[in-house]
Scaffold this active site. Structure first.
Site, PDB file in Angstrom:
ATOM      1  N   GLU A   1       0.849  -1.198   0.000  1.00  0.00           N
ATOM      2  CA  GLU A   1       0.000   0.000   0.000  1.00  0.00           C
ATOM      3  C   GLU A   1       0.878   1.238   0.000  1.00  0.00           C
ATOM      4  O   GLU A   1       1.942   1.230   0.608  1.00  0.00           O
ATOM      5  CB  GLU A   1      -0.877   0.013   1.260  1.00  0.00           C
ATOM      6  CG  GLU A   1      -1.736  -1.210   1.403  1.00  0.00           C
ATOM      7  CD  GLU A   1      -2.426  -1.277   2.771  1.00  0.00           C
ATOM      8  OE1 GLU A   1      -2.468  -0.252   3.469  1.00  0.00           O
ATOM      9  OE2 GLU A   1      -2.901  -2.364   3.112  1.00  0.00           O
ATOM     10  N   LYS A  43       2.361   4.519   1.340  1.00  0.00           N
ATOM     11  CA  LYS A  43       2.425   5.084   2.692  1.00  0.00           C
ATOM     12  C   LYS A  43       2.130   6.571   2.585  1.00  0.00           C
ATOM     13  O   LYS A  43       2.950   7.362   2.126  1.00  0.00           O
ATOM     14  CB  LYS A  43       3.794   4.858   3.323  1.00  0.00           C
ATOM     15  CG  LYS A  43       3.846   5.326   4.762  1.00  0.00           C
ATOM     16  CD  LYS A  43       5.134   4.934   5.429  1.00  0.00           C
ATOM     17  CE  LYS A  43       5.114   5.285   6.905  1.00  0.00           C
ATOM     18  NZ  LYS A  43       4.993   6.721   7.170  1.00  0.00           N
ATOM     19  N   LYS A  60      10.807   3.272   3.061  1.00  0.00           N
ATOM     20  CA  LYS A  60      10.805   4.724   2.841  1.00  0.00           C
ATOM     21  C   LYS A  60      11.651   5.092   1.632  1.00  0.00           C
ATOM     22  O   LYS A  60      12.779   4.641   1.506  1.00  0.00           O
ATOM     23  CB  LYS A  60      11.352   5.430   4.087  1.00  0.00           C
ATOM     24  CG  LYS A  60      10.485   5.229   5.330  1.00  0.00           C
ATOM     25  CD  LYS A  60       9.810   6.526   5.735  1.00  0.00           C
ATOM     26  CE  LYS A  60       8.971   6.354   6.975  1.00  0.00           C
ATOM     27  NZ  LYS A  60       9.403   7.203   8.086  1.00  0.00           N
ATOM     28  N   TYR A  73      -7.285   1.937   5.737  1.00  0.00           N
ATOM     29  CA  TYR A  73      -6.561   0.708   5.403  1.00  0.00           C
ATOM     30  C   TYR A  73      -6.631  -0.374   6.465  1.00  0.00           C
ATOM     31  O   TYR A  73      -6.020  -1.414   6.335  1.00  0.00           O
ATOM     32  CB  TYR A  73      -5.100   1.015   5.111  1.00  0.00           C
ATOM     33  CG  TYR A  73      -4.448   1.957   6.107  1.00  0.00           C
ATOM     34  CD1 TYR A  73      -4.153   1.548   7.404  1.00  0.00           C
ATOM     35  CD2 TYR A  73      -4.151   3.270   5.756  1.00  0.00           C
ATOM     36  CE1 TYR A  73      -3.574   2.399   8.321  1.00  0.00           C
ATOM     37  CE2 TYR A  73      -3.564   4.140   6.665  1.00  0.00           C
ATOM     38  CZ  TYR A  73      -3.277   3.695   7.951  1.00  0.00           C
ATOM     39  OH  TYR A  73      -2.721   4.552   8.844  1.00  0.00           O
ATOM     40  N   ASP A  84       1.508  10.316   3.563  1.00  0.00           N
ATOM     41  CA  ASP A  84       2.165  11.190   4.531  1.00  0.00           C
ATOM     42  C   ASP A  84       1.161  12.156   5.147  1.00  0.00           C
ATOM     43  O   ASP A  84       1.041  13.298   4.739  1.00  0.00           O
ATOM     44  CB  ASP A  84       3.289  11.947   3.824  1.00  0.00           C
ATOM     45  CG  ASP A  84       4.280  12.505   4.821  1.00  0.00           C
ATOM     46  OD1 ASP A  84       4.204  12.143   6.012  1.00  0.00           O
ATOM     47  OD2 ASP A  84       5.128  13.306   4.420  1.00  0.00           O
ATOM     48  N   CYS A 133      26.718  34.633  23.892  1.00  0.00           N
ATOM     49  CA  CYS A 133      27.639  35.733  24.128  1.00  0.00           C
ATOM     50  C   CYS A 133      26.975  36.580  25.203  1.00  0.00           C
ATOM     51  O   CYS A 133      25.847  37.029  25.017  1.00  0.00           O
ATOM     52  CB  CYS A 133      27.838  36.578  22.873  1.00  0.00           C
ATOM     53  SG  CYS A 133      28.683  38.131  23.226  1.00  0.00           S
TER      54      CYS A 133
END
Ligand code: AMP
Ligand code: ZN
Length: 665
Positions: free
Chosen positions: A116, A118, A313, A224, A120, A425
């Protein structure tokens, strides 16, 4: 160096701190500072080290928990079944390893997988009872999520009613199509306010308090998974679940494929790689699931993810280039930010010549050295990042990076403050700091000197006409010099500036305290201090214990205030301001609407209204004794909004800050 120094332990600590910070930004604040890819890479490093040195694994390691904490203010929903993450693979060999372990566990020779895309976005859990959507929740920390039922209902691809009467929990992904994402971002004119990636925009849109706004964003949903399928159910495969969900009129991904054996899976991924950019939804990989559902029990799960699935990925565009220099920049509070100067290189269609390195700890953790070849990437996000050095390409013996000890501008010694990872600083006379200090002093929430833009301040600075805050009040004596200096400041403009500077002398004490730039003293604390101490001389005399007894003032703030007034430079500054006639008292009116829910509350404003924001600020202060700040922090109670795509708005939503759209001033 002492004998106890353990470089491995130190490295693990560094990685844990980085990852924990990123998780917090990603999950809790909803504003990631690194891409998923960089996070995954770093997590992998930590996992590898922890595997090698198991005695160094601690319970607080990011490897030991799922996701981040659920936001505290949204209604919470406890998931009956934990919402898990997915194991990741970045190479085909990792997939083959995964396949081998499944074969071993199941005793089968060949495994059927369901592939399937993926997506995002954000995972959601949808519960239906009697055929109606009952609740929708985000993942949260996996155990407890947020109730986003009303917002989910606005998603057009989500059926409110389904032809299935048994209680059922369905999971899927809420996302924005690339087209909608582009549309939303195009409507945001301010470059800095644009969403940095699609997932972010989807998350901001789904977690709104007002469903009307969510509706306008046109979110999408693809599902899914079914959690509590009845035992007697006939569906035996993941691909069957997808078919069943389709029947229930849910939207599912078109690109779902069943493959026999891991090599076929890999083949299919190759094809996917070719078409991935043509799809209208954002994907960051492919999910590979064992198709046979009855194997799920046998295969089981870890604390973080199921063992019957893995996410492959896609690699982002990466280039290798030479890191030519590491420089440091200094902010108003003196904070040092490291930047890598790179040999210019093309990446994803643009020329990259610099990348952020955050702080010294980040550089040390990644062991990045000057003259190293470094891998640079952009993944979804706009700012390029460095993955790390290419150690094999180190030809000469390059010196390890040593954090700067001195301020790059003034040369004074840099200090760490408390357990802050950053260096500072602390020289009040530092050019970088004092220029920034002037910019802060004149800004809207401080002395609000209109017309004195950063550009003008810098020009005056370069011409030696404005070197410190007190110089501001002497500008009126330098009219000819300024007009002659070719700064594009003409007669009328000069007079206007001087008038604004003169008017600023009447500002309230609270503004002045904030304007002084005392570290850790924001506008809210400044107002509290002004209310309590009433005038500057009282405040200057206050000691640490008295400050600690003040509500909302902790040790860090108390110390910082005491230190500030112990410094003679600061005392001189205040005395000079007094001599110029700057107001040092807290001004109040007694006509506040004390019964109002807005009384003494803290506001932030986004968008433009029929009257200027300064005016709104003043009215809120006069009417409700309110505090008005310029950015969303924990102290803000209300955001007055007329711009629903701004960063402030997104932050407010993410932090459950109430939104006001009426003109309460
Ligand atoms: P990650 O957040 O990278 O660990 O990946 C796990 C997440 O991928 C899940 O929580 C889901 O939100 C998301 N996801 C996207 N598409 C799918 C899919 N087809 N099947 C399972 N999870 C998916
Ligand atoms: Zn300095």
């Amino acid at each position: 160096m002492s004998n106890q120094f353990d470089p491995i332990k130190e490295k693990i600590e560094n990685l844990k701190q980085l990852l924990t910070q990123w998780e917090y930004q990603y999950y809790v604040l909803n504003s990631p500072t690194v891409s998923d890819f960089e996070y995954d890479e770093t997590l992998k490093q930590l996992i590898a080290l922890e595997k090698q040195y198991p005695r160094l694994v601690t319970p607080d390691s990011p490897t030991q928990r799922v996701g981040g904490k659920a936001s505290s203010k949204l209604a919470k929903i406890t998931h009956q079944t934990k919402m898990m993450s997915l194991a990741n693979a970045f190479s085909y060999n990792e997939l083959r390893k995964f396949d081998n372990s499944i074969k071993k566990e199941s005793g089968l020779n060949e495994i059927e997988y369901c592939l399937e895309p993926k997506i995002d976005g954000l995972s959601v859990s949808l519960k239906y009872e009697n055929g109606f959507l009952k609740t929708a929740a985000t993942r949260g920390d996996g155990l407890i999520g947020e109730d986003i039922t009303n917002n989910a209902r606005t998603i057009k691809t989500l059926p409110i009613k389904i032809a299935y009467k048994e209680p059922i929990e369905i999971r899927g992904e809420v996302f924005l199509t690339k087209k909608n994402f582009a549309k939303i971002n195009a409507q945001i004119l301010d470059k800095d306010k644009k969403f940095s990636n699609c997932r972010n925009a989807a998350s901001g849109s789904l977690r709104q308090l007002d469903p009307k706004i969510t509706a306008k964003r046109n979110l999408s949903l693809l599902v899914y998974q079914i959690i509590n399928k009845n035992e007697e159910d006939k569906i035996k495969q993941q691909s069957g679940i997808i078919e069943f969900l389709k029947l229930l009129k849910f939207k599912v991904a078109h690109e779902i494929k069943v493959c026999l054996g891991i090599e076929e899976v890999i083949n299919q991924i190759e094809k996917f790689n070719v078409i991935k950019n043509t799809l209208d939804y954002p994907i960051d990989g492919v999910v590979i699931k064992v198709n046979q559902l009855d194997l799920y029990k046998t295969l089981g799960q870890t604390s973080k993810f199921p063992k019957w699935a893995i996410a492959y990925k896609f690699a982002p565009a990466i280039v290798t280039t030479k890191l030519k220099q590491i420089i440091a920049t200094v902010g108003r509070t003196g904070r040092i930010t490291y930047v890598a100067k790179l040999q210019p290189v093309e990446l994803d269609g643009s020329i990259v010549s610099a990348a952020t390195l955050h702080n010294a700890q980040y550089i040390v953790a990644k062991d990045i050295r000057v003259n190293d070849w470094v891998k640079v990437f952009k993944a979804g996000e706009i700012i390029p990042k460095i993955i790390g050095p290419v150690v094999e390409k180190r030809t000469e013996k390059l010196a390890k990076f040593i954090p700067f000890e001195k301020c790059p501008i003034c040369g004074s010694k840099l200090e760490k403050i408390g357990d802050d990872v950053d260096q500072y600083c602390i020289n009040n006379d530092c050019k970088a700091r004092s220029l920034q200090a002037i910019i802060h002093y004149v800004s809207r929430d401080c002395m609000n000197i209109e017309g004195l833009s950063i550009k003008i301040i810098e020009k005056l600075w370069d011409h030696n006409l404005l070197k410190s805050i007190t110089d501001l009040y002497e500008l009126k004596n330098k009219k000819q010099e300024i007009i002659n200096a070719n700064l594009h400041i003409k007669d009328k403009m000069f007079d206007k500036l001087i008038l604004a500077i003169e008017n600023s002398k009447k500002q309230n004490l609270s503004n002045l305290i904030f304007a002084l730039g005392i570290r850790h003293v924001g506008s809210v604390i400044a107002k509290k201090l002004a209310q309590i101490y009433q005038n500057m001389s009282n405040l200057m005399k206050v000691n640490f214990e008295q400050l600690m007894a003040t509500k909302d003032v902790g040790e860090t703030i108390a110390k910082s205030i005491v230190n500030f007034f112990a410094n003679t430079n600061n005392i001189n500054l205040i005395n000079k301001l007094i001599s110029f006639g700057v107001n040092m008292s807290f001004l109040t009116t007694s006509n506040f609407e004390k019964d109002s829910i807005y009384y003494k509350k803290c506001f932030c404003i986004t968008g433009s209204f029929d009257i200027p924001r300064n005016e709104i600020k003043m009215r809120l202060e006069q009417k409700y004794d309110a505090t008005v700040v310029n950015s969303i922090t924990n102290s803000v109670d209300y955001l007055i909004a007329n711009d629903f795509s701004s960063t402030k708005y997104k932050k407010a939503i993410a932090n459950n800050i109430k939104i006001i759209t009426e003109k309460i001033w």
